[in-house]
Write a protein that holds these residues in place. Structure first.
Motif, PDB file in Angstrom:
ATOM      1  N   UNK A 191       1.048  -1.109  -0.066  1.00  0.00           N
ATOM      2  CA  UNK A 191       0.011   0.047  -0.150  1.00  0.00           C
ATOM      3  C   UNK A 191       0.872   1.260  -0.142  1.00  0.00           C
ATOM      4  N   UNK A 192       0.517   2.186  -0.800  1.00  0.00           N
ATOM      5  CA  UNK A 192       1.200   3.329  -1.083  1.00  0.00           C
ATOM      6  C   UNK A 192       0.484   4.453  -0.770  1.00  0.00           C
ATOM      7  N   UNK A 193       0.631   5.688  -0.175  1.00  0.00           N
ATOM      8  CA  UNK A 193      -0.501   6.855  -0.294  1.00  0.00           C
ATOM      9  C   UNK A 193       0.137   7.971   0.776  1.00  0.00           C
ATOM     10  N   UNK A 194      -0.933   8.612   1.173  1.00  0.00           N
ATOM     11  CA  UNK A 194      -0.514   9.742   1.963  1.00  0.00           C
ATOM     12  C   UNK A 194      -0.010  10.989   1.258  1.00  0.00           C
ATOM     13  N   UNK A 195       0.973  11.698   1.623  1.00  0.00           N
ATOM     14  CA  UNK A 195       1.448  13.076   0.956  1.00  0.00           C
ATOM     15  C   UNK A 195       2.088  12.347  -0.389  1.00  0.00           C
ATOM     16  N   UNK A 196       2.211  13.120  -1.436  1.00  0.00           N
ATOM     17  CA  UNK A 196       2.740  12.554  -2.701  1.00  0.00           C
ATOM     18  C   UNK A 196       4.208  12.395  -2.681  1.00  0.00           C
ATOM     19  N   UNK A 197       5.069  13.055  -1.661  1.00  0.00           N
ATOM     20  CA  UNK A 197       6.522  12.643  -1.739  1.00  0.00           C
ATOM     21  C   UNK A 197       6.520  11.244  -0.989  1.00  0.00           C
ATOM     22  N   UNK A 198       5.853  11.145   0.116  1.00  0.00           N
ATOM     23  CA  UNK A 198       5.773   9.859   0.945  1.00  0.00           C
ATOM     24  C   UNK A 198       5.369   8.815   0.128  1.00  0.00           C
ATOM     25  N   UNK A 199       4.581   9.019  -0.737  1.00  0.00           N
ATOM     26  CA  UNK A 199       3.787   7.891  -1.495  1.00  0.00           C
ATOM     27  C   UNK A 199       4.764   7.390  -2.607  1.00  0.00           C
ATOM     28  N   UNK A 200       5.627   8.419  -3.283  1.00  0.00           N
ATOM     29  CA  UNK A 200       6.637   8.041  -4.371  1.00  0.00           C
ATOM     30  C   UNK A 200       7.776   7.267  -3.695  1.00  0.00           C
ATOM     31  N   UNK A 201       8.073   7.747  -2.488  1.00  0.00           N
ATOM     32  CA  UNK A 201       9.240   7.227  -1.774  1.00  0.00           C
ATOM     33  C   UNK A 201       8.800   5.339  -1.450  1.00  0.00           C
ATOM     34  N   UNK A 202       7.527   5.333  -1.065  1.00  0.00           N
ATOM     35  CA  UNK A 202       7.027   4.060  -0.708  1.00  0.00           C
ATOM     36  C   UNK A 202       7.026   3.143  -1.987  1.00  0.00           C
ATOM     37  N   UNK A 203       6.685   3.789  -3.028  1.00  0.00           N
ATOM     38  CA  UNK A 203       6.532   3.003  -4.378  1.00  0.00           C
ATOM     39  C   UNK A 203       7.851   2.522  -4.585  1.00  0.00           C
ATOM     40  N   UNK A 204       8.807   3.528  -4.759  1.00  0.00           N
ATOM     41  CA  UNK A 204      10.358   2.959  -4.857  1.00  0.00           C
ATOM     42  C   UNK A 204      10.828   1.975  -4.295  1.00  0.00           C
ATOM     43  N   UNK A 205      10.538   1.944  -2.758  1.00  0.00           N
ATOM     44  CA  UNK A 205      10.764   1.246  -1.781  1.00  0.00           C
ATOM     45  C   UNK A 205      10.264  -0.191  -2.506  1.00  0.00           C
ATOM     46  N   UNK A 206       9.066  -0.136  -2.718  1.00  0.00           N
ATOM     47  CA  UNK A 206       8.481  -1.413  -2.951  1.00  0.00           C
ATOM     48  C   UNK A 206       9.247  -1.975  -4.153  1.00  0.00           C
ATOM     49  N   UNK A 207       9.669  -1.244  -5.160  1.00  0.00           N
ATOM     50  CA  UNK A 207      10.269  -1.713  -6.422  1.00  0.00           C
ATOM     51  C   UNK A 207      11.451  -2.379  -5.978  1.00  0.00           C
ATOM     52  N   UNK A 208      12.510  -1.381  -4.915  1.00  0.00           N
ATOM     53  CA  UNK A 208      13.760  -1.896  -5.014  1.00  0.00           C
ATOM     54  C   UNK A 208      13.547  -3.301  -4.173  1.00  0.00           C
ATOM     55  N   UNK A 209      12.546  -3.490  -3.401  1.00  0.00           N
ATOM     56  CA  UNK A 209      12.399  -4.768  -2.498  1.00  0.00           C
ATOM     57  C   UNK A 209      11.930  -5.931  -3.431  1.00  0.00           C
TER      58      UNK A 209
END
Length: 312
Positions: A82-100
Motif C-alpha cells: 500500500x502506498x499513499x499519504x502525501x505525494x512525496x511519501x507515496x513516491x518513496x514507498x513506491x520506490x521502496x516497494x520496487x527496490x525490495x
C-alpha cells in the motif's frame, strides 16, 4: 484496448500488523499470518495497506513488514504494497516497494485533501510514473474518480487494476462497461463478502477479504457458491456467518481492523489484539459475540467440507 498485463485474481489477502504489548511489530506473528494466507490459497498478498494499519506505520516498520512478507511468500504468490499519504511519501514507498521486489502497489487516497479530478489525476500519475511496478487504483473517501479520469490513468501500462471502496453502484457500472477489458476490477468495500454478489454481477471478479484472515474456508466456500450460482448456499452463509459478523463490525468505528485481530486470536493465530490509536481493541462483549459466530461457523461448515471446494 485490452491490456497485456492483468491485476491479481482470486480472493485477495490483506494481513494485519501484529504488535507486541510494548508496541513493536511482532515479526513471528506476521510471518504466521502471511504463511496462513498463502497456504489457504489466497490469490495475492497486500501488505502495509488498510488492514495493516498503514496510517500508523513508520518507514522502518513498513520496510520490516515488507521484508517479512516477501521472505515468507518466497515467490509463491504476488506481493503488493500500500502506498499513499502525501505525494512525496507515496513516491518513496513506491520506490521502496520496487527496490525490495514487490509485484506492485495499491495507491490509497491522498492525505486529507479533496482534490478536483485534475489534481487526482496528477497525484496518481506522479506515483505511477515513479516505478515500473504494477499499479492498482483505490477509490474511496476523498479519491472518487470520474470514468474519464480513470480512462486517462488506465492508459499507463503499469495500471492493471481498480479497487472500489466507495460503493456507488451507478458509477461502478459505468466504470465496468468502460474499463473491464483494460483493468482488473476489485471489490474493496469493508467486509466485501456482503456486497460481492452485486459487484460480481457487474464484472468485479475479485475482492479483498478480511474474513480470510481467520475463516478462509468460509470465504472460499462463499465465492465458489457465488460463481457457481448456488443461491441457497450463498444465502446460508450470509445468514450463518457473514451478516452476523458484519453486524458486530459495525458496532464501533475501527472494528474493520481490530475485529480481524480478534477473529484471528479466536481461531488460534497468535497475533494479539493490540491496535494503534485512533483504533480501539474489540470490547469483551463484542469479542464473545464474534467467538460465538465463529464457533457456530466451524460446527455448521467444518473444514472437512472444503475438500470438494479445494478441488475446483
Amino acid at each position: 484496448m485490452e491490456k497485456k498485463y492483468k491485476g491479481p485474481t482470486g480472493i485477495l489477502g490483506f494481513p494485519i500488523a501484529p504488535f507486541t504489548n510494548n508496541g513493536q511489530v511482532d515479526e513471528q506473528a506476521l510471518e504466521s499470518n502471511v504463511d496462513f494466507l498463502v497456504k489457504e490459497g489466497l490469490g495475492a498478498i497486500f501488505i502495509n495497506a488498510g488492514s495493516s494499519e498503514f496510517q500508523s506505520l513508520s518507514t522502518e516498520e513498513y520496510e520490516l513488514m515488507l521484508d517479512v512478507t516477501l521472505a515468507t511468500t518466497n515467490g509463491k504468490v504476488p506481493v503488493y504494497t500500500g502506498v499513499g499519504g502525501n505525494i512525496s511519501a507515496a513516491v518513496k514507498l513506491a520506490e521502496l516497494s520496487e527496490a525490495k521486489g514487490a509485484e506492485g502497489y495499491l495507491i490509497m487516497p491522498p492525505y486529507l485533501i479533496h482534490g478536483e479530478q485534475e489534481g487526482l489525476y496528477h497525484y496518481y500519475k506522479t506515483i505511477i510514473e515513479s516505478t515500473n511496478l504494477k499499479a492498482l487504483l483505490y477509490q474511496r473517501d476523498n479519491a472518487i474518480f470520474t470514468t474519464d479520469t480513470l480512462k486517462k490513468l488506465a492508459d499507463f501500462e503499469q495500471v492493471v487494476g481498480f479497487k472500489d471502496g466507495h460503493g456507488d453502484m451507478e458509477l461502478n457500472i459505468e466504470i465496468s462497461h468502460a474499463l473491464r477489458n483494460r483493468l482488473r476490477l476489485m471489490n474493496g468495500m469493508p467486509f466485501a463478502e456482503v456486497t460481492m454478489p452485486s459487484y460480481y454481477s457487474i464484472g468485479f471478479e475479485t475482492y479483498s477479504s478480511a474474513l480470510s484472515n481467520y475463516l478462509p474456508h468460509i470465504s472460499r466456500m462463499f465465492f465458489e457458491a457465488l460463481k457457481n450460482q448456488e443461491e441457497d448456499r450463498v444465502s446460508e452463509l450470509y445468514q450463518d456467518v457473514i451478516l452476523p459478523i458484519n453486524q458486530i463490525r459495525k458496532l464501533k468505528k475501527g472494528y474493520a481492523v481490530s475485529l480481524i485481530k480478534a477473529g484471528m486470536e479466536i481461531v488460534g493465530l497468535p497475533v494479539g489484539e493490540v491496535v494503534r490509536a485512533p483504533l480501539v481493541p474489540v470490547e469483551r462483549e463484542h469479542y464473545q459475540q464474534l467467538e460465538n459466530v465463529i464457533n457456530r461457523a466451524f460446527q455448521r461448515y467444518p473444514l472437512a467440507d472444503m475438500s470438494e471446494v479445494k478441488k475446483s
